[in-house]
Design a protein around this motif. Structure first.
Motif, PDB file in Angstrom:
ATOM      1  N   ILE A 107       0.844  -1.197   0.000  1.00  0.00           N
ATOM      2  CA  ILE A 107       0.000   0.000   0.000  1.00  0.00           C
ATOM      3  C   ILE A 107       0.883   1.252   0.000  1.00  0.00           C
ATOM      4  CG2 ILE A 107      -1.737   1.304   1.263  1.00  0.00           C
ATOM      5  CD1 ILE A 107      -2.898  -1.228   0.168  1.00  0.00           C
ATOM      6  N   LYS A 108       1.906   1.227   0.837  1.00  0.00           N
ATOM      7  CA  LYS A 108       2.832   2.374   0.921  1.00  0.00           C
ATOM      8  C   LYS A 108       3.537   2.586  -0.411  1.00  0.00           C
ATOM      9  CE  LYS A 108       6.684   4.209   3.637  1.00  0.00           C
ATOM     10  NZ  LYS A 108       7.599   3.966   4.807  1.00  0.00           N
ATOM     11  N   MET A 109       3.961   1.502  -1.063  1.00  0.00           N
ATOM     12  CA  MET A 109       4.636   1.612  -2.346  1.00  0.00           C
ATOM     13  C   MET A 109       3.696   2.168  -3.417  1.00  0.00           C
ATOM     14  SD  MET A 109       7.813   0.950  -2.559  1.00  0.00           S
ATOM     15  CE  MET A 109       9.145   0.219  -1.607  1.00  0.00           C
ATOM     16  N   ALA A 110       2.434   1.736  -3.386  1.00  0.00           N
ATOM     17  CA  ALA A 110       1.463   2.243  -4.354  1.00  0.00           C
ATOM     18  C   ALA A 110       1.292   3.755  -4.202  1.00  0.00           C
ATOM     19  CB  ALA A 110       0.130   1.528  -4.174  1.00  0.00           C
ATOM     20  N   LEU A 111       1.213   4.219  -2.964  1.00  0.00           N
ATOM     21  CA  LEU A 111       1.081   5.652  -2.720  1.00  0.00           C
ATOM     22  C   LEU A 111       2.338   6.407  -3.131  1.00  0.00           C
ATOM     23  CD1 LEU A 111      -0.696   5.582   0.758  1.00  0.00           C
ATOM     24  CD2 LEU A 111      -1.571   6.721  -1.281  1.00  0.00           C
ATOM     25  N   LYS A 112       3.477   5.873  -2.771  1.00  0.00           N
ATOM     26  CA  LYS A 112       4.742   6.554  -3.038  1.00  0.00           C
ATOM     27  C   LYS A 112       4.970   6.776  -4.526  1.00  0.00           C
ATOM     28  CE  LYS A 112       9.679   6.278  -1.947  1.00  0.00           C
ATOM     29  NZ  LYS A 112      10.730   5.488  -1.246  1.00  0.00           N
ATOM     30  N   HIS A 113       4.546   5.805  -5.347  1.00  0.00           N
ATOM     31  CA  HIS A 113       4.826   5.891  -6.781  1.00  0.00           C
ATOM     32  C   HIS A 113       3.574   6.123  -7.631  1.00  0.00           C
ATOM     33  CE1 HIS A 113       8.974   4.728  -6.114  1.00  0.00           C
ATOM     34  NE2 HIS A 113       8.561   3.720  -5.373  1.00  0.00           N
ATOM     35  N   GLY A 114       2.410   6.204  -6.991  1.00  0.00           N
ATOM     36  CA  GLY A 114       1.188   6.437  -7.748  1.00  0.00           C
ATOM     37  C   GLY A 114       0.751   5.260  -8.582  1.00  0.00           C
ATOM     38  N   ALA A 115       1.137   4.054  -8.178  1.00  0.00           N
ATOM     39  CA  ALA A 115       0.730   2.848  -8.906  1.00  0.00           C
ATOM     40  C   ALA A 115      -0.711   2.480  -8.558  1.00  0.00           C
ATOM     41  CB  ALA A 115       1.657   1.681  -8.561  1.00  0.00           C
TER      42      ALA A 115
END
Length: 335
Positions: A211-219
């Protein structure tokens, strides 16, 4: 115990299906050990120079599993994977089109014992991933440990497998040209210890790294549920708190790899063995969850998106469960 042997007049097509799944089970359980032993024997033989050259190549290529891997469309399209698909059979179901200009994180549920649905759908073209989602490349994330094994690492990368470390996921979903799909078995190794027929418990409440990675990169986040994944194997009883479960948890914390004591059928008989049951797997790819890029997401941002993800996953399951033989009273449980 009476043993039910397979009849002698089984059609060649079914024997080829069994052979295809047998080599997959072997690859999953023993190929890494065989590759390591082969490399060591080569290093100790008169051909030690070949081992030395490969070691040099390994050093130069060390970061490839965290930099998108090295897919081979030829390997992904081997005919053996068509027989693998037919064995269960395995089906990939698209619910909506996905924009190939964006990057995606597929949350795959449940993990199952050997992640058969994720492998068949996203590491091969047997179910037509590239046809269903043109312009997208799928990458299944796997424990970094396996990419340190000589020879084995090269083989698994051909299918699109990459390391599950943060830098690897970040690399995939940060590509400005888009078109990457990172497939994450969210429940991980611990969830494999609960994989048995009828199980609908998912270890996801404390799994928020993706979830954090999705937010960080806009995925874009996409929930994926694989009906039938837990029906492939039986497993020895290991309830929470039991001596066996405590031992498994301890080994998993030390090694990073789950050790479920599973069994199903054999190659020539139907009563015991490590071959999965011929049980249908239907993998449903849900609708993408729009994600606004937040380079430094707060805990509140992560928690909010996590709740939205759980809601979409629940809706995906409830919408399709009757189609695949589940009853109205059966629901997902998140732990």
């Amino acid at each position: 115990m009476t043993i039910e042997f397979a009849p002698l007049n089984i059609p060649l097509r079914r024997r080829l299906q069994t052979a295809a799944v047998l080599q997959w089970v072997f690859s999953f359980l023993a190929l890494a050990q065989c590759c390591l032993a082969a490399f060591m024997l080569l290093a100790l033989s008169d051909w030690w120079m070949v081992a030395l050259l490969y070691a040099g190549w390994l050093w130069l290529d060390w970061d490839t599993p965290t930099s998108g891997g090295r897919r081979s469309d030829w390997v992904r399209r081997w005919s053996v994977w068509d027989y693998f698909r037919q064995y269960f059979p395995l089906t990939l179901v698209k619910t909506v089109d996905l924009d190939p200009k964006k990057n995606y994180i597929f949350g795959f549920h449940p993990h199952g014992v050997l992640v058969a649905g994720a492998f068949g759908n996203f590491c091969t073209e047997s179910t037509g991933f590239s046809r269903l989602f043109p312009g997208l490349k799928s990458h299944l994330l796997m424990l970094p440990f396996w990419f340190r094994v000589p020879l084995f690492r090269d083989y698994i990368m051909f299918g699109g497998l990459v390391s599950s470390c943060k830098s690897s996921l970040s690399y995939l979903v940060s590509r400005p040209e888009g078109g990457n799909v990172a497939v994450v078995a969210v429940g991980g190794a611990p969830e494999a210890l609960d994989a048995r027929p009828g199980a609908l418990t998912l270890q996801v409440r404390n799994r928020k790294g993706f979830i954090k990675m999705a937010l960080k990169h806009g995925a874009q986040l996409v929930p994926v549920f694989s009906f039938g994944e837990n029906e492939l194997f039986d497993q020895m009883k290991n309830p929470t708190g039991s001596p066996l479960r405590r031992l498994q948890n301890r080994l998993q914390s030390l090694m990073g790899v789950a050790l479920p004591l599973f069994h199903a059928r054999g190659v020539f008989q139907y009563n015991f063995g490590l071959m999965p049951y011929r049980s249908p797997i239907n993998t449903i790819v849900g609708k993408p969850i729009p994600v606004v890029q937040t380079p430094s997401p707060s805990s509140e941002d992560i928690e909010s998106l996590h709740q939205v993800y759980l809601q979409h996953l629940t809706e995906l399951f409830e919408e399709h469960k009757h189609t695949y033989g589940l009853q109205e009273h059966q629901h997902l449980t998140f732990i």
